[in-house]
Scaffold this motif. Structure first.
Motif, PDB file in Angstrom:
ATOM      1  N   GLY A 204       0.792  -1.220   0.000  1.00 42.46           N
ATOM      2  CA  GLY A 204       0.000   0.000   0.000  1.00 42.46           C
ATOM      3  C   GLY A 204       0.824   1.269   0.000  1.00 42.46           C
ATOM      4  O   GLY A 204       0.281   2.347   0.031  1.00 42.46           O
ATOM      5  N   ALA A 205       2.183   1.107  -0.025  1.00 45.36           N
ATOM      6  CA  ALA A 205       3.018   2.306   0.007  1.00 45.36           C
ATOM      7  C   ALA A 205       2.751   3.192  -1.198  1.00 45.36           C
ATOM      8  O   ALA A 205       2.909   4.408  -1.138  1.00 45.36           O
ATOM      9  CB  ALA A 205       4.490   1.903   0.063  1.00 45.36           C
ATOM     10  N   GLY A 206       2.343   2.574  -2.329  1.00 43.71           N
ATOM     11  CA  GLY A 206       2.074   3.347  -3.527  1.00 43.71           C
ATOM     12  C   GLY A 206       0.691   3.945  -3.547  1.00 43.71           C
ATOM     13  O   GLY A 206       0.316   4.614  -4.494  1.00 43.71           O
ATOM     14  N   VAL A 207      -0.114   3.682  -2.538  1.00 46.12           N
ATOM     15  CA  VAL A 207      -1.472   4.215  -2.465  1.00 46.12           C
ATOM     16  C   VAL A 207      -1.519   5.137  -1.262  1.00 46.12           C
ATOM     17  O   VAL A 207      -1.992   4.779  -0.199  1.00 46.12           O
ATOM     18  CB  VAL A 207      -2.508   3.084  -2.333  1.00 46.12           C
ATOM     19  CG1 VAL A 207      -3.913   3.646  -2.516  1.00 46.12           C
ATOM     20  CG2 VAL A 207      -2.245   1.992  -3.342  1.00 46.12           C
ATOM     21  N   GLY A 208      -0.985   6.318  -1.433  1.00 47.14           N
ATOM     22  CA  GLY A 208      -0.862   7.249  -0.327  1.00 47.14           C
ATOM     23  C   GLY A 208      -2.176   7.931   0.013  1.00 47.14           C
ATOM     24  O   GLY A 208      -3.176   7.823  -0.698  1.00 47.14           O
ATOM     25  N   PHE A 209      -2.122   8.686   1.104  1.00 43.85           N
ATOM     26  CA  PHE A 209      -3.311   9.365   1.586  1.00 43.85           C
ATOM     27  C   PHE A 209      -3.826  10.380   0.569  1.00 43.85           C
ATOM     28  O   PHE A 209      -5.033  10.582   0.427  1.00 43.85           O
ATOM     29  CB  PHE A 209      -3.003  10.055   2.912  1.00 43.85           C
ATOM     30  CG  PHE A 209      -4.170  10.802   3.493  1.00 43.85           C
ATOM     31  CD1 PHE A 209      -5.239  10.131   4.068  1.00 43.85           C
ATOM     32  CD2 PHE A 209      -4.217  12.188   3.444  1.00 43.85           C
ATOM     33  CE1 PHE A 209      -6.324  10.817   4.585  1.00 43.85           C
ATOM     34  CE2 PHE A 209      -5.289  12.886   3.967  1.00 43.85           C
ATOM     35  CZ  PHE A 209      -6.340  12.195   4.543  1.00 43.85           C
ATOM     36  N   LYS A 210      -2.903  11.015  -0.159  1.00 40.81           N
ATOM     37  CA  LYS A 210      -3.318  12.015  -1.137  1.00 40.81           C
ATOM     38  C   LYS A 210      -4.206  11.403  -2.213  1.00 40.81           C
ATOM     39  O   LYS A 210      -5.180  12.020  -2.661  1.00 40.81           O
ATOM     40  CB  LYS A 210      -2.083  12.656  -1.768  1.00 40.81           C
ATOM     41  CG  LYS A 210      -2.409  13.784  -2.740  1.00 40.81           C
ATOM     42  CD  LYS A 210      -1.140  14.424  -3.282  1.00 40.81           C
ATOM     43  CE  LYS A 210      -1.484  15.559  -4.256  1.00 40.81           C
ATOM     44  NZ  LYS A 210      -0.249  16.201  -4.788  1.00 40.81           N
ATOM     45  N   VAL A 211      -3.874  10.173  -2.624  1.00 40.51           N
ATOM     46  CA  VAL A 211      -4.669   9.493  -3.641  1.00 40.51           C
ATOM     47  C   VAL A 211      -6.046   9.135  -3.097  1.00 40.51           C
ATOM     48  O   VAL A 211      -7.064   9.255  -3.779  1.00 40.51           O
ATOM     49  CB  VAL A 211      -3.934   8.228  -4.131  1.00 40.51           C
ATOM     50  CG1 VAL A 211      -4.806   7.425  -5.088  1.00 40.51           C
ATOM     51  CG2 VAL A 211      -2.619   8.606  -4.797  1.00 40.51           C
ATOM     52  N   LEU A 212      -6.075   8.694  -1.849  1.00 45.21           N
ATOM     53  CA  LEU A 212      -7.336   8.254  -1.252  1.00 45.21           C
ATOM     54  C   LEU A 212      -8.169   9.400  -0.681  1.00 45.21           C
ATOM     55  O   LEU A 212      -9.325   9.184  -0.312  1.00 45.21           O
ATOM     56  CB  LEU A 212      -7.056   7.247  -0.126  1.00 45.21           C
ATOM     57  CG  LEU A 212      -6.523   5.872  -0.533  1.00 45.21           C
ATOM     58  CD1 LEU A 212      -6.214   5.042   0.704  1.00 45.21           C
ATOM     59  CD2 LEU A 212      -7.511   5.143  -1.429  1.00 45.21           C
ATOM     60  N   LEU A 213      -7.595  10.592  -0.600  1.00 45.20           N
ATOM     61  CA  LEU A 213      -8.281  11.705   0.075  1.00 45.20           C
ATOM     62  C   LEU A 213      -9.695  11.967  -0.451  1.00 45.20           C
ATOM     63  O   LEU A 213     -10.625  12.120   0.360  1.00 45.20           O
ATOM     64  CB  LEU A 213      -7.434  12.976  -0.023  1.00 45.20           C
ATOM     65  CG  LEU A 213      -8.042  14.223   0.630  1.00 45.20           C
ATOM     66  CD1 LEU A 213      -8.289  13.989   2.114  1.00 45.20           C
ATOM     67  CD2 LEU A 213      -7.131  15.435   0.425  1.00 45.20           C
ATOM     68  N   PRO A 214      -9.933  12.033  -1.778  1.00 48.21           N
ATOM     69  CA  PRO A 214     -11.315  12.262  -2.223  1.00 48.21           C
ATOM     70  C   PRO A 214     -12.288  11.195  -1.718  1.00 48.21           C
ATOM     71  O   PRO A 214     -13.412  11.520  -1.310  1.00 48.21           O
ATOM     72  CB  PRO A 214     -11.198  12.223  -3.755  1.00 48.21           C
ATOM     73  CG  PRO A 214      -9.783  12.580  -4.033  1.00 48.21           C
ATOM     74  CD  PRO A 214      -8.995  11.975  -2.915  1.00 48.21           C
ATOM     75  N   LEU A 215     -11.851   9.941  -1.717  1.00 47.32           N
ATOM     76  CA  LEU A 215     -12.714   8.860  -1.243  1.00 47.32           C
ATOM     77  C   LEU A 215     -12.905   8.941   0.271  1.00 47.32           C
ATOM     78  O   LEU A 215     -14.001   8.652   0.773  1.00 47.32           O
ATOM     79  CB  LEU A 215     -12.115   7.504  -1.625  1.00 47.32           C
ATOM     80  CG  LEU A 215     -11.933   7.265  -3.125  1.00 47.32           C
ATOM     81  CD1 LEU A 215     -11.293   5.906  -3.380  1.00 47.32           C
ATOM     82  CD2 LEU A 215     -13.281   7.357  -3.857  1.00 47.32           C
ATOM     83  N   CYS A 216     -11.858   9.345   0.993  1.00 48.61           N
ATOM     84  CA  CYS A 216     -11.996   9.516   2.445  1.00 48.61           C
ATOM     85  C   CYS A 216     -13.025  10.596   2.771  1.00 48.61           C
ATOM     86  O   CYS A 216     -13.822  10.464   3.710  1.00 48.61           O
ATOM     87  CB  CYS A 216     -10.645   9.859   3.062  1.00 48.61           C
ATOM     88  SG  CYS A 216      -9.407   8.546   2.970  1.00 48.61           S
TER      89      CYS A 216
END
Length: 416
Positions: A204-216
């Motif tokens: 999951g290192a390549g799936v950072g918080f910035k990428v997931l932020l809209p979904l969060c």
């Protein structure tokens, strides 16, 4: 489609159902729990806030655990812990016992929610079509049954443990038996436990918080809307719209039923129109529901608004989990990337739950409850902006680039 996948889908659906029953039995009997243990009104919010906070901790811990063990194993053992903790809530006598039972319940629920959705996302990828909403529909069905059982227990003035024990006796062994057919990542548990330390390092290192932020953010806003309905619909109908006490209990039941119906048919909409269109449509309908509630001249119009809310909000959470799994699969192909993304996203389930009720209450007291309903309306509308993060091609269903070959999908979690 193989029998392995069909059995995996059915067993996971039962897991969602059992969790819906257990959670509803807890939250709908809060007044009885308070009376049994003599918890003061001042202390009760502390207990109620502790459960989602600890659930968030459990979800974070799950992200690390699934680097070493299969999500199916985590789900297999967290579900019985949730059910036994529920029974502990009903069987204790002292406040300290209640605190321990709720703490265990919260931690186990976090692990359970995370692992259920991990398996749901991976199974959807194996199917090659949208099935995630169906799992959450069974959760809604379980919630309706649990609330009905809680009503019966309250109506007949049954002790809490008497209400909880038959449910635990039935669901716990059934869940353990069903767990034999859970299906792990992409239908096959491709990473053996012995190799997880190496394979999972940096997952999951390549799936950072910035990428997931809209979904969060979408997850948080959806649960702010959901908690607004569950915590304030009755008070709003009675105090603002002038309904009777009996009628004030109806909106949440209507909301639960429309949530169930919307999720039951939602997968067909995703397959036909794509996840982006369904999420945008759900957000617009939900925002319309809040607008109707805020401007309603009377109780029956308000009821229409809560009905729209059920149809609108019901699609957001399942599709957010599916989108997180898709993004992780695209950006980080290593085993477990999808699981890590789902676990991280699941934390914002509890963030929204914690924010929603106090936010509406504070705005209602300081301003007006009609005005307070406009805040979740605006937040839900923001989802329209972020909807492009859900993937736009109907033939992809938000589950990755390719449909796995049936030959690659063969082994469930039997014998774990």
């Amino acid at each position: 489609m193989t029998d392995v996948l069909r059995r995996g889908r059915a067993s996971l659906a039962f897991g969602f159902f059992a969790q819906g029953v257990a959670f509803a039995l807890l939250v709908t009997r809060i007044p009885a729990i308070q009376d049994r243990y003599g918890v003061s009104d001042a202390l009760l919010p502390v207990f109620l806030a502790a459960v989602p906070i600890l659930a968030g901790v459990g979800s974070v811990v799950s992200e690390r655990l699934v680097r070493r063990v299969r999500p199916s194993r985590l789900l297999r053992w967290s579900q019985p812990v949730v059910l036994l903790a529920l029974l502990g809530v009903g069987a204790g006598d002292r406040v300290a016992e209640l605190a321990v039972a709720l703490a265990v319940f919260g931690l186990a629920v976090g692990a359970l929610d995370a692992s259920m959705n991990m398996l749901g996302v991976s199974l959807q990828r194996a199917y090659g079509r949208s099935i995630m909403l169906g799992f959450h529909a069974t959760y809604s069905l379980g919630g309706i049954l649990g609330a009905s059982l809680a009503w019966a227990g309250a109506h007949w003035d049954l002790a809490l443990w008497v209400s909880y024990l038959p449910v635990v006796v039935v669901l716990l062994p059934a869940a353990l038996v069903g767990s034999r057919w859970y299906v792990d990542r992409d239908g096959g548990g491709a990473v053996e436990d012995a190799g997880r330390d190496a394979a999972g390092a940096g997952v999951g290192a390549g799936v950072g918080f910035k990428v997931l932020l809209p979904l969060c953010l979408v997850m948080t806003f959806a649960y702010i809307g959901d908690s607004t309905v569950s915590n304030w619909s009755a008070k709003y109908l009675q105090d603002v719209l002038g309904s009777s006490e009996q009628l004030a209990t109806v909106p949440y039941n209507v909301y639960m039923v429309t949530t169930l119906v919307g999720r039951a048919v939602g997968d067909f909409g995703v397959r036909r129109f794509g996840a982006v269109a369904v999420v945008r449509g759900g957000a617009v309908v939900a925002a319309g529901g809040f607008a109707v509630v805020a401007s309603a001249p009377g109780a029956w119009t308000g009821m229409l608004g809560f009905t729209l809310l059920g149809f609108g909000l019901c699609v957001l959470v399942p599709q957010t989990f599916a989108a997180a799994g898709r993004l992780a699969a695209e950006r980080d192909g290593r085993p477990g990337a999808s699981d890590a993304a789902v676990a991280r996203l699941n934390v914002f389930n509890y963030v929204g739950f914690l924010i929603g009720s106090p936010l509406v209450g504070a705005l209602g007291d300081a301003w007006s409850y009609r005005g307070a309903m406009l805040v979740p309306m605006v937040l839900v509308l923001v989802t329209v902006v972020y909807a492009r993060s859900f993937g736009d091609r109907p033939d992809r269903y938000g589950v990755g680039h390719e449909r796995p070959r049936t030959a690659d999908v063969g082994r469930g979690s039997n014998g774990l």
